[in-house]
Write an enzyme that holds these catalytic residues in place. Structure first.
Site, PDB file in Angstrom:
ATOM      1  N   LEU A 387       0.953  -3.148  -0.379  1.00 31.90           N
ATOM      2  CA  LEU A 387      -0.590  -3.789  -0.320  1.00 31.90           C
ATOM      3  C   LEU A 387      -0.757  -4.680  -1.459  1.00 31.90           C
ATOM      4  CD1 LEU A 387      -0.567  -0.412   0.749  1.00 31.90           C
ATOM      5  CD2 LEU A 387      -2.942  -1.067   0.773  1.00 31.90           C
ATOM      6  N   ASP A 388       0.093  -4.576  -2.444  1.00 31.51           N
ATOM      7  CA  ASP A 388      -0.033  -5.528  -3.647  1.00 31.51           C
ATOM      8  C   ASP A 388       0.481  -6.990  -3.136  1.00 31.51           C
ATOM      9  OD1 ASP A 388      -0.855  -6.391  -5.892  1.00 31.51           O
ATOM     10  OD2 ASP A 388       0.760  -5.196  -7.175  1.00 31.51           O
ATOM     11  N   ASP A 389       1.800  -6.997  -2.630  1.00 26.72           N
ATOM     12  CA  ASP A 389       2.370  -8.072  -1.852  1.00 26.72           C
ATOM     13  C   ASP A 389       1.701  -8.786  -0.815  1.00 26.72           C
ATOM     14  OD1 ASP A 389       5.242  -9.185  -3.037  1.00 26.72           O
ATOM     15  OD2 ASP A 389       5.079  -6.924  -3.126  1.00 26.72           O
ATOM     16  N   VAL A 392      -1.595 -10.457  -2.128  1.00 28.04           N
ATOM     17  CA  VAL A 392      -1.500 -11.718  -2.810  1.00 28.04           C
ATOM     18  C   VAL A 392      -0.820 -12.788  -2.018  1.00 28.04           C
ATOM     19  CG1 VAL A 392      -0.039 -12.538  -4.617  1.00 28.04           C
ATOM     20  CG2 VAL A 392      -0.851 -10.437  -5.038  1.00 28.04           C
ATOM     21  N   ARG A 464      -6.207  -5.827  -6.471  1.00 29.36           N
ATOM     22  CA  ARG A 464      -6.000  -6.883  -5.790  1.00 29.36           C
ATOM     23  C   ARG A 464      -6.434  -6.801  -4.371  1.00 29.36           C
ATOM     24  NH1 ARG A 464      -3.744  -8.297  -9.674  1.00 29.36           N
ATOM     25  NH2 ARG A 464      -1.746  -7.259  -9.815  1.00 29.36           N
TER      26      ARG A 464
END
Length: 654
Positions: A387-389, A392, A464
């Site tokens: 989920l972070d990637d 971003v 994020r």
């Protein structure tokens, strides 16, 4: 160019512009021919040590030149205390020290050499190698140094348990799942390393290694749960030999099928070193020759993780091209200009086909209704997007479209957003790879002495995701996901004003992530939550104007932020955090900017030896070689840009 009266003077303006230009050129110089970025990702000494030991486990021909370079690396990172740390200039760590000593001895270093004698004394003076963690014990059992009585029972029949079982593979994190499956086959068949040179490390123990039993309770484990699971382990140890052979081989077949479905070609199982190495050893114990395609392709993948220099070499835990490219694109979009913007566009075009749209990974077990739409961290890891990637990448694509009023990434953005909204956990937060991975009792099993078996929601990843939704136009008043995400962040703020950072070190990283999210979500900058965070960041600024934080801030007996020498990356995070909530004119921001300008090299880069990222708190840390190349540039460009705006407020999620 902005006028001199908005800064300290013409010289300051020129220095800032020159610094941005040099950093931009330096970052552009690291682009791959197809437009993406991938920087070295350095873990601690354990991965290169394990790589050496794996080669000797398999009985591969000795590559003396490569081993000599790895030995040089291991000797260089040895601590003054005689052992090996988990981070640059860190404290002694037992398992890292045992593995490094073993690898150096395997390479051929004499036990009488000063560095080996120093390491041996450091290990023995702290109780000896009996205090190694579970993963190290498994390795030592396979080399015959310790017996299989020293490791937990891992019945491969776990592969056959129903989903409702208290211990099912989908109740643990992706990294634990992919590591554990081939390891269970190894535990069932109990192989022995070839170890042609017959090297052992009995001298690191204060007792006969074969007399050692199970591990002690880990500090994070509760006595009640631990004793329960220890009792279950004892029962399993007695009855495991009685398991029907047909059932065992059915479970082994299920484990092999699990692995082969997720091999990712040369990117490997889970696209991280431990599962890949375990998979190679699994094939070896199953009698598959070195040229057996799944074994051979995975083994080649391990070699692709090597970083080989003229004098040193080490093995990376994985590679980070999607993360590096997305963050580099953000820095260049912030910078702007004729060189930066086309490069950012090319990077985003490279990212577009990396989106996973056709494979329902392990996450779908708990979210069957959600459509795929995420990005993985590595080149290929389709079963495990994160989920972070994803957040971003989506924010970078949205920023690029705002600049040129295009719609090139509309579909990618929509699918990424849809997947993230579908992956919110019940508590309002978001985790890195899984959803509702909240079975905390499992961290008490003997296998989980590292305390990193789960992937629960965290403040930085939640922030994020909130940032992404906010940048795409969501507001708490109209979006349930946004409202619950902000509520999660509000209740997880610590008393002094900071937020925990799971994937970056630590409270500086978490606080940067959350302040960006709160700003993007429209939370009033005068909100007490934000004011408390600003005051905390200002209070921990170092005398030199920068910020730094030590890995010891992850200690179980929480004592808050642990001061450390300044790093460019952590300084950039603090600056971006303060500027996100309207503090561009704060004296602390000016001092931080001055620090970055003063410490920039003529090549436009920043020297950064310290580790500023986290694989697993208290267990494994990371040094992203790209961080000091794009985060300081991002902060300097943001400072210039906000001082040129009428309101001094960032209008994006990061």
């Amino acid at each position: 160019m902005h006028s001199a009266n908005k800064m300290a003077g013409v010289e300051a303006v020129d220095a800032l512009e020159a610094g941005i230009a040099r950093a931009t050129n330096a970052l552009l110089g690291y682009r791959q021919p197809d437009g993406h970025w991938v920087f070295e990702l350095e873990g601690d000494c354990t991965i290169p040590a394990e790589y050496v030991l794996l080669r000797h486990y398999l009985g591969e021909p000795v590559d003396a030149a490569l081993e000599a370079r790895i030995a040089n690396y291991l000797r260089r990172v040895q601590g003054a205390h005689g052992g090996w740390p988990l981070v640059h200039d860190g404290e002694f760590e037992m398992s890292a020290s045992v593995k490094s000593y073993f690898a150096l001895k395997m390479i051929g270093d004499s036990v009488d050499a000063p560095h080996m004698a120093l390491a041996r004394e450091a290990i023995r003076s702290r109780g000896g190698a009996i205090h190694s963690n579970v993963f190290t014990r498994f390795m030592l059992a396979m080399f015959g140094v310790m017996t299989w009585r020293s490791v937990p029972v891992l019945p491969v029949e776990i592969m056959l348990l129903p989903l409702w079982s208290p211990f099912h593979l989908n109740r643990i994190s992706y990294w634990a799942r992919t590591t554990l499956v081939p390891l269970m086959v190894l535990a069932a068949l109990k192989p022995r390393a070839r170890n042609a040179s017959g090297v052992g490390i009995d001298e690191l123990f204060l007792q006969p290694p074969h007399s050692i039993g199970m591990t002690a309770k880990a500090p994070h484990q509760s006595w009640g749960w631990f004793l329960l699971f220890r009792g279950l382990d004892s029962v399993l140890r007695l009855i495991e030999p009685l398991f029907p052979k047909k059932l065992r081989w059915r479970a082994i077949d299920a484990a092999v099928a699990f692995v082969e479905e997720r091999l990712n070609g040369e990117d490997g199982l889970g696209a991280i070193y431990p599962p890949m190495a375990n998979a190679v050893m699994m094939y070896e114990v199953l009698g598959k020759a070195a040229d057996y395609p799944p074994r051979a392709v995975t083994r080649r993948g391990l070699d692709k993780l090597l970083v080989i220099g003229e004098h040193e070499a080490y093995c990376q835990p994985c590679v980070s091209p999607v993360w590096d490219t997305a963050l580099a694109c953000h820095a260049l979009l912030e910078t702007g200009g004729e060189a930066a913007l086309p490069a950012a566009r090319q990077g985003l075009d490279w990212l577009t086909p990396k989106q996973v749209l056709d494979i329902r990974g392990d996450w779908a077990v708990k979210r069957p209704q959600a459509r795929p739409g995420g990005w993985a961290f590595q080149y290929n890891n389709a079963y495990y997007p994160d989920l972070d990637d994803t957040a971003v990448v989506v924010m970078a694509m949205d920023r690029a479209q705002r600049l040129d009023q295009s719609h090139d990434y509309d579909l990618a953005i929509a699918r990424g957003r849809e997947w993230i909204e579908g992956m919110q956990s019940h508590d309002g937060g978001w985790a890195a790879f899984d959803v509702n991975n909240l079975e905390y009792y499992l961290n008490n099993i003997p296998f989980s002495d590292h305390g990193a078996l789960l992937d629960p929601p965290t403040e930085d990843v939640t922030a994020r995701c909130v940032s992404m939704l906010a940048q795409l136009g969501e507001r708490a008043s109209t979006s349930k996901a946004m409202a619950e995400g902000i509520a999660y962040l509000r209740r997880t703020q610590l008393a002094e004003g900071s937020w925990y950072g799971r994937w970056g070190m630590n409270y500086i990283y978490g606080t940067w992530s959350v302040l960006c999210a709160l700003n993007a979500a429209g939370v009033d900058h005068a909100d007490p939550m934000i004011r408390k965070a600003v005051n905390w960041l200002v209070s921990i600024q170092n005398e030199d104007g920068g910020w730094g934080e030590d890995a010891t801030s992850y200690r179980l007996d929480y004592r808050g932020y642990e001061a450390a020498p300044t790093t460019a990356s952590q300084t950039a995070w603090a600056l971006l955090a303060l500027m996100a909530v309207g503090e561009v004119e704060h004296p602390s921001v000016a001092r931080g900017v001055e620090y970055l300008i003063a410490t920039q090299t003529q090549k436009g880069l920043w020297d950064e030896q310290r580790y500023t990222a986290t694989g697993f708190p208290r267990v494994f840390y990371l040094r992203y070689h790209g961080y000091p190349k794009f985060f300081p540039l991002w902060a300097l460009a943001r400072y210039r840009n906000l001082r040129n705006t009428s309101n001094g407020v960032a209008g994006v999620g990061m």
